[in-house]
Design an enzyme around this catalytic site. Sequence first.
Site, PDB file in Angstrom:
ATOM      1  N   GLY A   1      41.902  -4.244 -17.657  1.00  9.29           N
ATOM      2  CA  GLY A   1      42.277  -3.031 -16.950  1.00  9.29           C
ATOM      3  C   GLY A   1      41.885  -1.757 -17.669  1.00  9.29           C
ATOM      4  CB  SER A   2      41.425   1.391 -16.874  1.00  2.00           C
ATOM      5  OG  SER A   2      42.142   1.540 -15.656  1.00  2.00           O
TER       6      SER A   2
ATOM      7  N   GLY B   1      41.244  17.363 -12.759  1.00  8.19           N
ATOM      8  CA  GLY B   1      40.447  16.283 -12.196  1.00  8.19           C
ATOM      9  C   GLY B   1      40.557  16.256 -10.688  1.00  8.19           C
TER      10      GLY B   1
ATOM     11  N   GLY C   1      38.781  14.289  -8.733  1.00  8.46           N
ATOM     12  CA  GLY C   1      38.291  13.029  -8.197  1.00  8.46           C
ATOM     13  C   GLY C   1      39.264  12.493  -7.163  1.00  8.46           C
ATOM     14  N   PRO C   2      39.056  11.272  -6.679  1.00  8.08           N
ATOM     15  CG  PRO C   2      37.979   9.372  -5.825  1.00  8.08           C
ATOM     16  CD  PRO C   2      37.901  10.375  -6.947  1.00  8.08           C
TER      17      PRO C   2
ATOM     18  CG  LEU D   1      41.092  15.815  -3.201  1.00  8.58           C
ATOM     19  CD1 LEU D   1      40.954  17.262  -3.639  1.00  8.58           C
ATOM     20  CD2 LEU D   1      39.814  15.343  -2.508  1.00  8.58           C
TER      21      LEU D   1
ATOM     22  CG  HIS E   1      37.281   7.588  26.589  1.00  8.08           C
ATOM     23  ND1 HIS E   1      36.849   8.626  25.793  1.00  8.08           N
ATOM     24  CD2 HIS E   1      37.925   8.153  27.648  1.00  8.08           C
ATOM     25  CE1 HIS E   1      37.204   9.776  26.356  1.00  8.08           C
ATOM     26  NE2 HIS E   1      37.854   9.519  27.477  1.00  8.08           N
TER      27      HIS E   1
END
Length: 463
Positions: free
Chosen positions: A142-143, A178, A180-181, A184, A441
């Site tokens: 992981g991170s 930051g 980024g995703p 944000l 539609h």
Amino acid sequence: MRELACDVAVIGAGTAGLAAHGAATRAGARAVLIERGPGGTTCARVGCMPSKLLIEAARAAHDARGTGIFGITVGEVRVDGAAVMRRVRALRDGFVASVFEGLARIPADLRLSGTASFSDPTTLLVDDHTRVAAGAVVIATGSTPSLPPPLRPVADRVLTTDTLFEIETLPESLAVLGAGPVGLELAQAMARLGVRVTLLDPAGAVGGTRDPEVAACAAALIGAELDLRLGATVESAEAGGDGVRLTWRPEAGGQESGTFARVLAAAGRPPNLSGLDLAAAGIACDEDGLPDFNPRTLQCGTAPVFIAGDANQEHPVLHEAQRQGWIAGGNAARFPQVEAPPPWPAFALVFTDPQIAAIGRAFDPEAARDWVVGETAFADQGRARAMDRAAGLIRVYADPDGRLTGAAMIGPKIEHLAHLMAVAVQEGWTAATFLDRPFYHPTLEEGLQSAVRAVAARTGGTR
């Protein structure tokens, strides 16, 4: 020291690690899972799920304030920050508990707790209590959130995605570093919940958006809800009362500053590799400490070692981590016979409102000169207007023969349109093939149909 032998050792019990263990076991291997904690997967504990819980609370507040357009009047909308965060944690804890329930189904003698490191390519030491001899190893560690250098002097006052969801209530003001995703999403959610938000990023686009038209649309729509400072580089931070004072350099030059109750570092999550002693495994690494690996087999060089999920930084999103876990675990179990499945199309979603997506071939200004691009805006899209959500843009990319290769989008409920586009790219559909599919539609999906129709008109595939 305990001695333990197995066919496959998996380091990390996150999304990729659990998938790798399951794949190895299904392939008939005796697989050991090693986890140093806290466990529960990044997605369930500090990522996808708690962030979406916060986003949904923000959506509820935003929608409640916007009923007047429909002729509906409601009373004052008040946000109870403590109640918002209690709900986030309560449901988050439920998601984490379900992960641990699955983990508990793995036999106890095949689960180890502790920090693993290599002593050679197929031998791992787990703390000072177990030596694991394995036929192959899967790294799925992981991170961890990074802390930008300017924030280190006030590290004790800085939130990360690992700590944000533990705050008792919402702050009065928040600086997010930051765009980024993740940054944000969280910045917009906090702003909609009544927090005064400033979002800073040295880049010139939001959400990792590379298509300049979609990026400009995203910055305009989301930037209208908060103080968006693109091209701003934070240079210093210092304690200021109970908060943090930041100083940044705008793109135009000069210097600006502000004081915030809290600061959120959302500037990336580097992989957890430093304690593994990859050199002992004979694995070559680049200057950033990332191992050289095959992105399709996930094998590190020629070693019986595979790397999956956030640990390899290839595609740090859950669906890719899970698939990588399946590939790495299966290949570890079959080693030295390894398979190289074709990659999925690139697929990224940002759960802002409106949502942002990028599918397939990423925009490149030079290469795009030879592309066919079909574009449509949501401003006149029937269903979007009915929803009072008529804002956004779709740009679809194709080869000159009409084969669909990618898209960038921002708009209402884009997650559903993006899935359609991902299938089209993966299956190699042309614009004509795509248009020979039913579109009900009135739906938002008709917006995507219009963009593909624009491609077809330029490639001879109009129906």
